[in-house]
Design a protein around this motif. Structure first.
Motif, mmCIF file in Angstrom:
data_model
loop_
_atom_site.group_PDB
_atom_site.id
_atom_site.type_symbol
_atom_site.label_atom_id
_atom_site.label_comp_id
_atom_site.label_asym_id
_atom_site.label_seq_id
_atom_site.Cartn_x
_atom_site.Cartn_y
_atom_site.Cartn_z
ATOM 1 N N ALA A 187 0.831 -1.364 0.458
ATOM 2 C CA ALA A 187 0.260 -0.509 0.224
ATOM 3 C C ALA A 187 1.447 1.384 -0.120
ATOM 4 O O ALA A 187 0.841 2.268 -0.866
ATOM 5 C CB ALA A 187 -0.534 -0.486 1.362
ATOM 6 N N LEU A 188 1.382 1.428 0.997
ATOM 7 C CA LEU A 188 3.627 2.263 0.909
ATOM 8 C C LEU A 188 3.649 2.537 -0.518
ATOM 9 O O LEU A 188 3.389 3.579 -1.093
ATOM 10 C CB LEU A 188 4.061 2.348 2.586
ATOM 11 C CG LEU A 188 4.650 3.042 1.995
ATOM 12 C CD1 LEU A 188 4.424 4.791 2.151
ATOM 13 C CD2 LEU A 188 6.299 2.362 2.786
ATOM 14 N N ALA A 189 3.353 1.329 -1.045
ATOM 15 C CA ALA A 189 4.777 1.383 -2.971
ATOM 16 C C ALA A 189 3.767 2.234 -3.656
ATOM 17 O O ALA A 189 3.142 3.038 -4.121
ATOM 18 C CB ALA A 189 5.082 0.736 -3.099
ATOM 19 N N LEU A 190 2.531 1.645 -3.268
ATOM 20 C CA LEU A 190 0.715 2.081 -4.697
ATOM 21 C C LEU A 190 0.366 3.724 -4.550
ATOM 22 O O LEU A 190 0.257 4.780 -5.408
ATOM 23 C CB LEU A 190 0.174 1.052 -4.559
ATOM 24 C CG LEU A 190 -0.286 -0.275 -4.679
ATOM 25 C CD1 LEU A 190 -0.878 -1.603 -4.759
ATOM 26 C CD2 LEU A 190 1.388 -0.223 -6.400
ATOM 27 N N THR A 191 1.106 3.902 -3.217
ATOM 28 C CA THR A 191 0.616 5.399 -2.374
ATOM 29 C C THR A 191 1.423 6.545 -3.169
ATOM 30 O O THR A 191 1.409 7.170 -3.427
ATOM 31 C CB THR A 191 -0.115 5.687 -1.636
ATOM 32 O OG1 THR A 191 -0.552 4.654 -0.834
ATOM 33 C CG2 THR A 191 -0.095 7.103 -0.981
ATOM 34 N N ASN A 192 3.014 5.927 -3.621
ATOM 35 C CA ASN A 192 4.510 6.611 -3.673
ATOM 36 C C ASN A 192 4.113 7.055 -5.246
ATOM 37 O O ASN A 192 5.287 6.447 -5.358
ATOM 38 C CB ASN A 192 4.730 6.530 -2.779
ATOM 39 C CG ASN A 192 4.780 7.235 -1.703
ATOM 40 O OD1 ASN A 192 5.598 8.340 -0.772
ATOM 41 N ND2 ASN A 192 4.072 6.056 -0.714
ATOM 42 N N GLY A 193 2.982 5.798 -6.050
ATOM 43 C CA GLY A 193 3.715 6.099 -7.682
ATOM 44 C C GLY A 193 4.790 5.004 -7.187
ATOM 45 O O GLY A 193 5.578 5.115 -8.448
ATOM 46 N N CYS A 194 5.443 3.948 -6.588
ATOM 47 C CA CYS A 194 6.148 2.856 -6.614
ATOM 48 C C CYS A 194 6.128 1.659 -7.642
ATOM 49 O O CYS A 194 4.608 1.166 -7.239
ATOM 50 C CB CYS A 194 7.350 2.518 -5.999
ATOM 51 S SG CYS A 194 7.842 3.868 -4.980
ATOM 52 N N ASP A 195 7.248 0.700 -8.062
ATOM 53 C CA ASP A 195 6.153 -0.118 -8.839
ATOM 54 C C ASP A 195 7.562 -1.625 -8.687
ATOM 55 O O ASP A 195 7.130 -2.903 -8.887
ATOM 56 C CB ASP A 195 6.360 0.220 -10.494
ATOM 57 C CG ASP A 195 7.643 0.523 -10.952
ATOM 58 O OD1 ASP A 195 8.544 1.201 -10.887
ATOM 59 O OD2 ASP A 195 6.895 0.052 -12.136
ATOM 60 N N ILE A 196 8.631 -1.295 -7.771
ATOM 61 C CA ILE A 196 9.294 -1.655 -7.215
ATOM 62 C C ILE A 196 9.063 -1.752 -5.944
ATOM 63 O O ILE A 196 10.228 -0.793 -5.438
ATOM 64 C CB ILE A 196 10.883 -1.482 -7.569
ATOM 65 C CG1 ILE A 196 10.751 -2.271 -9.617
ATOM 66 C CG2 ILE A 196 11.550 -3.183 -7.482
ATOM 67 C CD1 ILE A 196 12.085 -0.951 -10.390
#
Length: 160
Positions: free
Chosen positions: A98-107
């Motif tokens: 969820a943290l990654a997706l919230t920050n636009g990360c894909d790795i």
């Protein structure tokens, strides 16, 4: 672009040095925590490599001034790097994803568990390189590679 990822060296300077010196051609070297002391010592004696080394604080990096989470743009991708102890990675990866997706990360990169893990789920490449010193999964000490090219992303875990 090649990124080398290691974690949980826990004082094992020899393995840390071996991993980094075998991979000096990497664009980035990311240490995911629990090894700040030996990483600082390595940087003092190998200052030419310092600009390409990123470190996040682990739960055993006492009095660390390093960030808990680091986000690195890498070509058209974004990498989220954290030790993982603040996100419950020992039980579930949902908070971390969820943290990654919230920050636009894909790795997504994490350590802490001392167990190797790599997958592609929910649009995220997820990698835990295991421990470079004290694995808890029955495998040898390890580290990871991420290769990013126009053809895509490949993650790999390698024995020290």
């Amino acid at each position: 672009m090649r990124i080398v990822v290691l974690s949980d060296t826990h004082g094992n300077y020899f393995n840390l040095e071996s991993i980094i010196l075998r991979n000096t051609d990497a664009d980035w070297i990311i240490h995911l925590g629990d090894g700040e002391h030996e990483l600082d010592n390595f940087i003092l004696s190998h200052q030419k490599l310092a600009p390409k080394i990123i470190h996040v604080a682990g739960n055993c990096d006492f009095d660390s001034l390093s960030e808990d989470v680091f986000i690195l743009p890498a070509l058209e991708h974004k990498i989220l790097a954290t030790h993982g102890h603040h996100y419950g990675v020992g039980g579930s990866l949902e908070r971390l994803k969820a943290l990654a997706l919230t920050n636009g990360c894909d790795i997504v990169l994490f350590g802490h568990t001392h167990a190797r893990y790599q997958s592609f789920e929910d649009g995220l490449y997820i990698l835990n390189p295991g421990s470079a010193s004290i694995p808890r999964d029955g495998n040898k000490p390890s580290f990871g590679h991420i290769d990013i090219s126009p053809a895509g992303i490949v993650t790999n875990i390698v024995d020290v």
